[in-house]
Design a protein around this motif. Sequence first.
Motif, short mmCIF file in Angstrom:
data_model
loop_
_atom_site.label_atom_id
_atom_site.label_comp_id
_atom_site.label_asym_id
_atom_site.label_seq_id
_atom_site.Cartn_x
_atom_site.Cartn_y
_atom_site.Cartn_z
N MET A 250 19.04 -6.05 59.42
CA MET A 250 19.00 -7.10 58.42
C MET A 250 17.68 -7.09 57.65
O MET A 250 17.65 -7.42 56.47
N ILE B 170 17.78 -8.91 54.02
CA ILE B 170 18.39 -10.23 54.20
C ILE B 170 17.47 -11.14 55.00
O ILE B 170 17.38 -12.33 54.75
N ARG C 95 14.64 -7.83 47.11
CA ARG C 95 15.93 -8.52 47.12
C ARG C 95 17.02 -7.58 47.62
O ARG C 95 17.00 -6.38 47.31
N PRO C 96 18.01 -8.12 48.36
CA PRO C 96 19.07 -7.27 48.92
C PRO C 96 19.76 -6.39 47.88
O PRO C 96 20.03 -5.22 48.13
N ASP C 97 20.03 -6.96 46.69
CA ASP C 97 20.76 -6.14 45.71
C ASP C 97 19.91 -4.98 45.21
O ASP C 97 20.43 -3.90 44.93
N GLN D 18 24.81 -1.48 53.98
CA GLN D 18 25.02 -1.85 55.36
C GLN D 18 26.47 -2.21 55.65
O GLN D 18 27.13 -2.84 54.83
N ASN E 128 25.74 -10.76 50.46
CA ASN E 128 24.35 -10.37 50.27
C ASN E 128 24.13 -8.91 50.67
O ASN E 128 23.44 -8.17 49.98
N GLY F 56 24.92 -6.51 48.19
CA GLY F 56 24.13 -6.58 46.98
C GLY F 56 24.68 -7.54 45.95
O GLY F 56 24.38 -7.44 44.77
#
Lengths: 247, 386
Positions: A45, A50, A69-71, A80, B274, B277
């Motif tokens: 994570m 995250i 940021r995750p994106d 993931q 999340n 993305g």
Amino acid sequence: MLEIRGLHVHYGAIHALKGIDLRVEQGEIVTLIGANGAGKSTTLMSISGIHAPSSGRILFEDFPVEGMRPDRIVRAGISQVPEGRRIFARLTVQENLRMGAFARSGSSVGNADLDTVYDLFPILRERRLQRGGTLSGGEQQMLAIARALMARPKLLLLDEPSLGLAPILVERVFERIREINRSGVTILLVEQNAHMALHLASRAYVMETGRIVISGDSRVLVGDPQIKRAYLGEMDIDTTQKPTRSA
Amino acid sequence: MTDSNGSNSRFLKSTVHVLLTGFGLALLLLPFFPLSRVLLFTPWLLALTTLVRLYPLIRSHLRIPKRVRSIVPRASTGSTCIASTGLGVAAILAIACFPALGNRYTVDVGVMVGIYSLLALGLNVIVGWAGLLNLGFAAFYAIGAYSYAILNTRFDLPFWPGAVLGVLTAGFAGFLLGLPVLRLRGDYLAIVTLGFGEIVRVVLNNWDSFSNGPNGIMNIDRPVVFSYTVRPPYPFYYLVWITVFIVYFFLNRLYKSHFGRAWIAVRDDELAANAMGIPANRFKLLACIIGGAIAGLAGVLYAAKVSFISPESFTFMESVTILCMVVLGGMGSLRGCIVGAVILVTLPELMRDFSNYRMLLFGAAMVVLMIVRPQGLLPPQRRLEA
């Protein structure tokens, strides 16, 4: 390809990761094994962005990604497959797949990507107009993997892909993972099924309560008596008799 | 044989169910009304419960049963599409022709239905799509109305620029409330939004120099289209409903785009979204902004319609009513919002005689509905797409 140095993560007062060091080289399958609550998922994570690490570095292709940021991380090439599959139940199989490519394109995805994952998991092509929630556990796991592949990752993080699956399905899923790896995707696999994981991976890390306690070549680890006892459920010769416990 | 037996017993069961609920509701009314009134009302209650009970049957005649729908490919859902298009055209015709059949009073109610439809559509984005419970939605309605009212009466701004500013202000308020909301869920979210709604109302009620306090703001201008003043009820009815259609169309397109799918994904599994993305927080914030802006638009129209606004029009009860419309219609469903608004605006009008017990009836009806049909009257039916 991926390098983690001195990673610490806190959940409020809980110190979940106490300084993790980990490396994954291009083209490898590396596994991270350990008991429940050892911090395996937390590690994934934080790689995915995250959970923000409280300290430490995560380098992806020599570029720091911690706190991103995750994106952005997905776009950088890490995607993931979360633990427990986490399919979007109300979306169809194909919509789930399109969501996997969300960070990459935002809207439209080339059908070539869909064809690639459908070729890998033909059952998904048959089910493409079915809602994700109506799939069986094994199909959902395949969908979760396929969804992550839609992001065209360089590094695929897999969190417990064997969870809740019948042995025959676990076998099949692991076969696919090997195939994905052969197509050039580096893999970091978190597993409780240490036996399967050690046979698939070339290297392994063993975690205990937020620390990496053992690491090395997985073939060597399979033979390690300590690992055998703790994670493979194989006992020493004199304790192999069935436990005789009175009811 | 067994089949007809089965349907017979089901019919019997449904009938008993309907009778029990209908008369049960009537009994509930007894302590409050003279018997003659209750008797007058009983057939209506029975009709209502029958309708609710029969709804799945009616629907199954109109479209392919749900279970089959989920696995058949898109091509064979063509008949559903025609049926729903047909219903849509019928609804538009009914709305367009309504003023010809009604009188000033009914058309005025029609205007209010339109305004509440907008509010329900706006709240639906927040509650139905983004899954954020909002108990202070009337605040955005108030912000829209007051923005236009103040800009118009104090700065002589005409309707159109005033409307745009009102919508923008309400959207911005949605953004501001959205920021803390991202960290909250469940009960906490409900409390914060409720607090926000109350704060806005209390400020408007007490800040005399700004909003003229409880006396409200008078003489708000009507909209002007090419030097023609749009007055309620008849011309205004069309202005409001054209707005409703535009908003409906916009939201419909939005929901079918990848934005809509992203909202569904975020609601189905935020963590997975999340991890894929999909920036869940941005989508929640976007929902707050869109919802707030639509409520602001409704507020502007309301202010222009009644030409007098005061904080009384934007109480907590308004928020609850709008939420009930969304839930009644079916959370996440645009058609449901309109149906909810039609029912919850017209029903109190029909029950004018019982105005004191309106809320009681209202509550009882909601309880019955949630037991009989928890997903709402017209739950969202998304076409399964590739």
